[in-house]
Design a protein around this motif. Structure first.
Motif, PDB file in Angstrom:
ATOM      1  N   ALA A 172      -4.868  12.132  31.789  1.00  0.00           N
ATOM      2  CA  ALA A 172      -6.257  11.933  31.378  1.00  0.00           C
ATOM      3  C   ALA A 172      -6.417  10.534  30.774  1.00  0.00           C
ATOM      4  O   ALA A 172      -7.397   9.826  31.054  1.00  0.00           O
ATOM      5  CB  ALA A 172      -6.674  12.998  30.382  1.00  0.00           C
ATOM      6  N   GLY A 173      -5.462  10.121  29.961  1.00  0.00           N
ATOM      7  CA  GLY A 173      -5.505   8.772  29.390  1.00  0.00           C
ATOM      8  C   GLY A 173      -5.389   7.705  30.460  1.00  0.00           C
ATOM      9  O   GLY A 173      -6.099   6.700  30.432  1.00  0.00           O
ATOM     10  N   ALA A 174      -4.501   7.921  31.423  1.00  0.00           N
ATOM     11  CA  ALA A 174      -4.339   6.954  32.504  1.00  0.00           C
ATOM     12  C   ALA A 174      -5.603   6.864  33.357  1.00  0.00           C
ATOM     13  O   ALA A 174      -5.998   5.772  33.774  1.00  0.00           O
ATOM     14  CB  ALA A 174      -3.144   7.324  33.370  1.00  0.00           C
ATOM     15  N   THR A 175      -6.247   7.984  33.579  1.00  0.00           N
ATOM     16  CA  THR A 175      -7.495   7.983  34.344  1.00  0.00           C
ATOM     17  C   THR A 175      -8.588   7.212  33.606  1.00  0.00           C
ATOM     18  O   THR A 175      -9.314   6.412  34.205  1.00  0.00           O
ATOM     19  CB  THR A 175      -7.963   9.431  34.604  1.00  0.00           C
ATOM     20  OG1 THR A 175      -6.927  10.133  35.273  1.00  0.00           O
ATOM     21  CG2 THR A 175      -9.231   9.461  35.426  1.00  0.00           C
ATOM     22  N   PHE A 176      -8.677   7.422  32.316  1.00  0.00           N
ATOM     23  CA  PHE A 176      -9.686   6.729  31.521  1.00  0.00           C
ATOM     24  C   PHE A 176      -9.427   5.219  31.505  1.00  0.00           C
ATOM     25  O   PHE A 176     -10.351   4.415  31.663  1.00  0.00           O
ATOM     26  CB  PHE A 176      -9.729   7.291  30.105  1.00  0.00           C
ATOM     27  CG  PHE A 176     -10.841   6.739  29.275  1.00  0.00           C
ATOM     28  CD1 PHE A 176     -12.157   7.077  29.545  1.00  0.00           C
ATOM     29  CD2 PHE A 176     -10.581   5.860  28.241  1.00  0.00           C
ATOM     30  CE1 PHE A 176     -13.191   6.556  28.794  1.00  0.00           C
ATOM     31  CE2 PHE A 176     -11.604   5.340  27.483  1.00  0.00           C
ATOM     32  CZ  PHE A 176     -12.915   5.690  27.761  1.00  0.00           C
ATOM     33  N   VAL A 177      -8.171   4.826  31.331  1.00  0.00           N
ATOM     34  CA  VAL A 177      -7.826   3.400  31.340  1.00  0.00           C
ATOM     35  C   VAL A 177      -8.118   2.799  32.712  1.00  0.00           C
ATOM     36  O   VAL A 177      -8.631   1.678  32.811  1.00  0.00           O
ATOM     37  CB  VAL A 177      -6.348   3.182  30.931  1.00  0.00           C
ATOM     38  CG1 VAL A 177      -5.915   1.749  31.178  1.00  0.00           C
ATOM     39  CG2 VAL A 177      -6.148   3.545  29.471  1.00  0.00           C
ATOM     40  N   LEU A 178      -7.842   3.551  33.772  1.00  0.00           N
ATOM     41  CA  LEU A 178      -8.137   3.067  35.122  1.00  0.00           C
ATOM     42  C   LEU A 178      -9.626   2.833  35.313  1.00  0.00           C
ATOM     43  O   LEU A 178     -10.041   1.789  35.821  1.00  0.00           O
ATOM     44  CB  LEU A 178      -7.617   4.057  36.166  1.00  0.00           C
ATOM     45  CG  LEU A 178      -7.927   3.707  37.625  1.00  0.00           C
ATOM     46  CD1 LEU A 178      -7.180   2.451  38.050  1.00  0.00           C
ATOM     47  CD2 LEU A 178      -7.593   4.864  38.538  1.00  0.00           C
ATOM     48  N   ILE A 179     -10.431   3.768  34.875  1.00  0.00           N
ATOM     49  CA  ILE A 179     -11.886   3.627  35.019  1.00  0.00           C
ATOM     50  C   ILE A 179     -12.399   2.426  34.228  1.00  0.00           C
ATOM     51  O   ILE A 179     -13.177   1.615  34.736  1.00  0.00           O
ATOM     52  CB  ILE A 179     -12.598   4.934  34.590  1.00  0.00           C
ATOM     53  CG1 ILE A 179     -12.305   6.047  35.593  1.00  0.00           C
ATOM     54  CG2 ILE A 179     -14.098   4.719  34.444  1.00  0.00           C
ATOM     55  CD1 ILE A 179     -12.729   7.417  35.133  1.00  0.00           C
ATOM     56  N   MET A 180     -11.950   2.288  32.995  1.00  0.00           N
ATOM     57  CA  MET A 180     -12.405   1.163  32.170  1.00  0.00           C
ATOM     58  C   MET A 180     -11.918  -0.175  32.744  1.00  0.00           C
ATOM     59  O   MET A 180     -12.647  -1.172  32.711  1.00  0.00           O
ATOM     60  CB  MET A 180     -11.936   1.333  30.724  1.00  0.00           C
ATOM     61  CG  MET A 180     -12.550   2.525  30.022  1.00  0.00           C
ATOM     62  SD  MET A 180     -14.355   2.582  30.068  1.00  0.00           S
ATOM     63  CE  MET A 180     -14.752   1.184  29.073  1.00  0.00           C
ATOM     64  N   SER A 181     -10.711  -0.198  33.272  1.00  0.00           N
ATOM     65  CA  SER A 181     -10.194  -1.427  33.865  1.00  0.00           C
ATOM     66  C   SER A 181     -10.964  -1.795  35.126  1.00  0.00           C
ATOM     67  O   SER A 181     -11.241  -2.979  35.371  1.00  0.00           O
ATOM     68  CB  SER A 181      -8.705  -1.287  34.189  1.00  0.00           C
ATOM     69  OG  SER A 181      -7.957  -1.097  33.019  1.00  0.00           O
TER      70      SER A 181
END
Length: 149
Positions: free
Chosen positions: A67-76
């Protein structure tokens, strides 16, 4: 006016956001990897602090991680898209104020929401402030004639 400094800083920020996107995507691709699950389970079992916490499972740890990796991916990815947009605005000195505002807002939001995008945010913030502070040398005829009076 030549906006090379802003474009270089924005390009460096783009590179940092691209690297963060790559690593986030890479972490997300490991979701079904049994070796990763075994390593996390061994880490949970070998850590004396985690042995008493019966409600912590490998699946919960993996869900949190992904979930954290998905959020970081979206923000990036948002940082990448807005960075490309601002380079378009800065090229030819078309809309430097809009580019500066977009860069500053992107830097603040991505840094506050994901601490890992801090370095890309720093480059965007410096580029945004520079874009807002530097004055264009291209003045219209009416501005030049009004200043001479």
């Amino acid at each position: 006016m030549n906006r090379t400094a802003e474009m270089v800083l924005t390009s460096i920020g783009l590179a940092v956001y691209a690297i963060m996107s790559f690593f986030s995507f890479r972490v997300m691709s490991l979701k079904d990897n049994e070796e990763i699950k075994n390593q996390i389970e061994q880490g949970l079992n070998s850590n004396p602090d985690m042995q008493g916490a019966g409600n912590v499972s490998v699946d919960k740890v993996l869900d949190f991680l992904f979930a954290g990796a998905t959020f970081v991916l979206i923000m990036s990815l948002i940082g990448l898209i807005l960075g490309i947009l601002t380079i378009i605005f800065l090229r030819g000195d078309k809309k430097p104020k809009a580019a500066g505002i977009i860069l500053i807002i992107t830097a603040i939001v991505t840094t506050l929401l994901t601490i890992v995008d801090f370095f890309g945010g720093i480059f965007y913030l410096i580029a945004g402030i520079t874009a807002l502070v530097r004055k264009s040398k291209n003045k219209t005829v009416t501005e030049s004639s009004a200043e001479s009076y």
